[in-house]
Design an enzyme around this catalytic site. Structure first.
Site, PDB file in Angstrom:
ATOM      1  CB  CYS A  89       3.183  32.990  -0.933  1.00  0.00           C
ATOM      2  SG  CYS A  89       2.342  31.962  -2.157  1.00  0.00           S
ATOM      3  CG  ASP A 295       7.221  31.791  -3.094  1.00  0.00           C
ATOM      4  OD1 ASP A 295       8.335  31.267  -2.757  1.00  0.00           O
ATOM      5  OD2 ASP A 295       5.862  31.565  -2.656  1.00  0.00           O
ATOM      6  CG  ASN A 296       8.597  33.875   0.109  1.00  0.00           C
ATOM      7  OD1 ASN A 296       7.559  33.636  -0.421  1.00  0.00           O
ATOM      8  ND2 ASN A 296       8.938  32.409   0.676  1.00  0.00           N
TER       9      ASN A 296
END
Length: 492
Positions: A89, A295-296
């Site tokens: 994050c 973010d991921n």
């Protein structure tokens, strides 16, 4: 006359202070062109929390309902090869907002509580630079980077809170409502809005000492709750109807969690839809660039915190102001280091030294060349999760350098305590998805994959004699990347 005075003031500020950067990072300065305010587009950057590419309707998953995100893609461009550089994050968000890899901006791991990572004080972020050239800036929801002066926004419409069940980031339609006045403010300045939800991150309870508790004895609710959230229509999913990606086990436990995960995704989709409605009602949709990304990857072992494809290959939708090619699909390879340079370019600023590059001119371009590789750099997640990885991802081959390969792969608290992972341990399964549990936890120094023949990254070719030339070429290329970006881990 008032605009002329403002424009001259902006140029004076920039000429006096420039765009400060890391002491060892050369800045190529150029006079900043201050265009007429109404000719510069507004910027909206929407950042989801742990939204994997495999769980979006427009990316081919018909089981999950994301009509508003899908419509944004129909209005704009869908990137098929977009990658975060660190599947964690705070590090990933720092890259998004600076254009610098986490090992270059200082955000090596998570920002909150005992982890306490932060970027160097000398870094200049996207909101700071946009403010310097006359943009109004505001954020709402999850920031999760520090220090505040580096990532400063003029307005905080409502701050999110990490691992807080009551955070505004869980109520994306309400988030959009709180943006209404900012969007409709009467001003001749363009605006930058950073809209960052907590969905579809795993949810938790909070212990007396403030630490999060993730209960692995039952499916996580991913923020879903009885009664729902203001103005959010619930979308419920049956475990039998979800699509289980190859990296996950097709088990009752995993399907139960994916059903909850989908519900959280449908909630953020409604927030996106409401935000777009407000932009249209204000007459600003056509003069706004909107980017939707995550973010991921998904909050499951095998994706988040790894640099395997599910962890780093993510949704990215770009709607230009008055797009020329609606519903365009772009196959160029971009990474989150490219987002800040692109948005600065959109705002009329170029030649600011970043480690990424602007993709503004290729968003709607056919047959793009020169966009055929990306690099990844992961250092830590939680403070105890030291496991630096460096990655070179090309069209066909992918090389992962596990710099601390002697250690077992560490697992984040929310992933280790997930119902999906605990079920695998309880049943003493040897496989997790298609990968063995042993291979997931203990990795070699180098992993080399032929993604055309092996899209699930199961057959490591690093010791295969037939692939030694490819291995050497990519090792040298990855080492040059580390040297050029002043990676502290370059000697490993």
């Amino acid at each position: 006359m008032s605009y002329l005075i403002r424009a001259l003031s902006i140029v004076l500020v920039i000429s006096l202070y420039g765009f400060a950067e890391l002491p060892d990072h050369q800045i190529h300065r150029k006079d900043v062109l201050v265009q007429q305010a109404n000719s510069r587009p507004n910027i909206v950057l929407i950042v989801a929390d742990d939204h994997g590419q495999e769980a979006v309707g427009c990316y081919g998953n018909a089981a999950v309902r994301t009509p508003h995100i899908d419509q944004l893609a129909a209005d704009g461009t869908r990137f098929t090869n977009a990658f975060c550089t660190s599947a964690s994050c705070s590090p990933s968000r720092s890259v998004l907002l600076t254009g610098l890899h986490n090992h270059a901006n200082g955000m090596y791991g998570l920002e909150h509580q005992i982890h306490h990572f932060s970027s160097f004080d000398t870094v200049r972020s996207l909101p700071v630079m946009l403010e310097q050239i006359g943009y109004r800036t505001a954020r709402i929801g999850k920031l999760h980077v520090a220090p505040e002066k580096v990532y400063h926004f003029q307005q905080v419409l409502q701050a999110g809170s990490v691992n807080n069940p009551t955070s505004i980031g869980r109520s994306p339609v309400e988030m959009a409502r709180l943006c209404y006045d900012f969007i409709n403010e009467k001003s001749d300045q363009p605006f930058f809005l950073y809209f960052a939800s907590d969905d579809p991150h795993r949810s938790n309870t909070v212990a007396a000492d403030g630490n999060p508790i993730f209960d692995g004895t039952k499916p996580n609710l991913f923020g879903n709750k009885p009664g729902g959230y203001p103005q959010v229509g619930d979308h419920f999913y049956q475990p039998r109807d979800v699509r289980v990606p190859a990296y996950l086990p097709d088990s009752k436990a995993c399907r139960a969690e994916l059903a909850q995960y989908y519900e959280s995704i449908s909630r953020i989709d409604q927030g996106v839809g409401r935000l777009i409605d407000y932009l249209k009602d204000a007459g600003k949709y056509d003069n706004t660039i909107i980017i939707y990304l995550s973010d991921n990857g998904a909050p499951f072992p095998g994706a988040k915190t790894t640099l395997y494809e599910p962890g780093m290959k993510l949704p990215c939708i770009v709607k230009l102001p008055k797009p020329a090619k609606r519903g365009f699909v772009q196959h160029a390879m971009i990474s989150w280091t490219d987002v800040t340079p692109t948005l600065l370019d959109v705002a009329g600023v170029s030649n600011i030294a970043r480690q990424g590059r602007s993709f503004k001119n290729i968003v709607e371009q056919d047959n793009v060349t020169g966009w055929d590789d990306v690099y990844g750099s992961h250092s830590l997640h939680e403070i105890t999760m030291y496991y630096p990885m460096r990655v070179l991802r090309e069209r066909r081959y992918k090389l992962i350098n596990n710099l601390a390969h002697q250690l077992p792969f560490p697992m984040a608290l929310d992933l280790y305590n997930s119902y999906t992972w605990q079920d695998v341990l309880k049943r003493k399964e040897k496989l997790y998805g298609k990968r063995s549990v042993a291979a997931y936890l203990k990795r070699p120094k180098f992993e080399l994959y032929d993604l055309q023949a092996d899209p699930d990254e199961l057959k490591n070719l690093a010791t295969n004699p037939a692939h030694q030339a490819t291995l050497k070429r990519m090792q040298e290329k990855l080492k040059r990347f580390q040297q050029q970006t002043r990676d502290p881990w370059v000697a490993m």
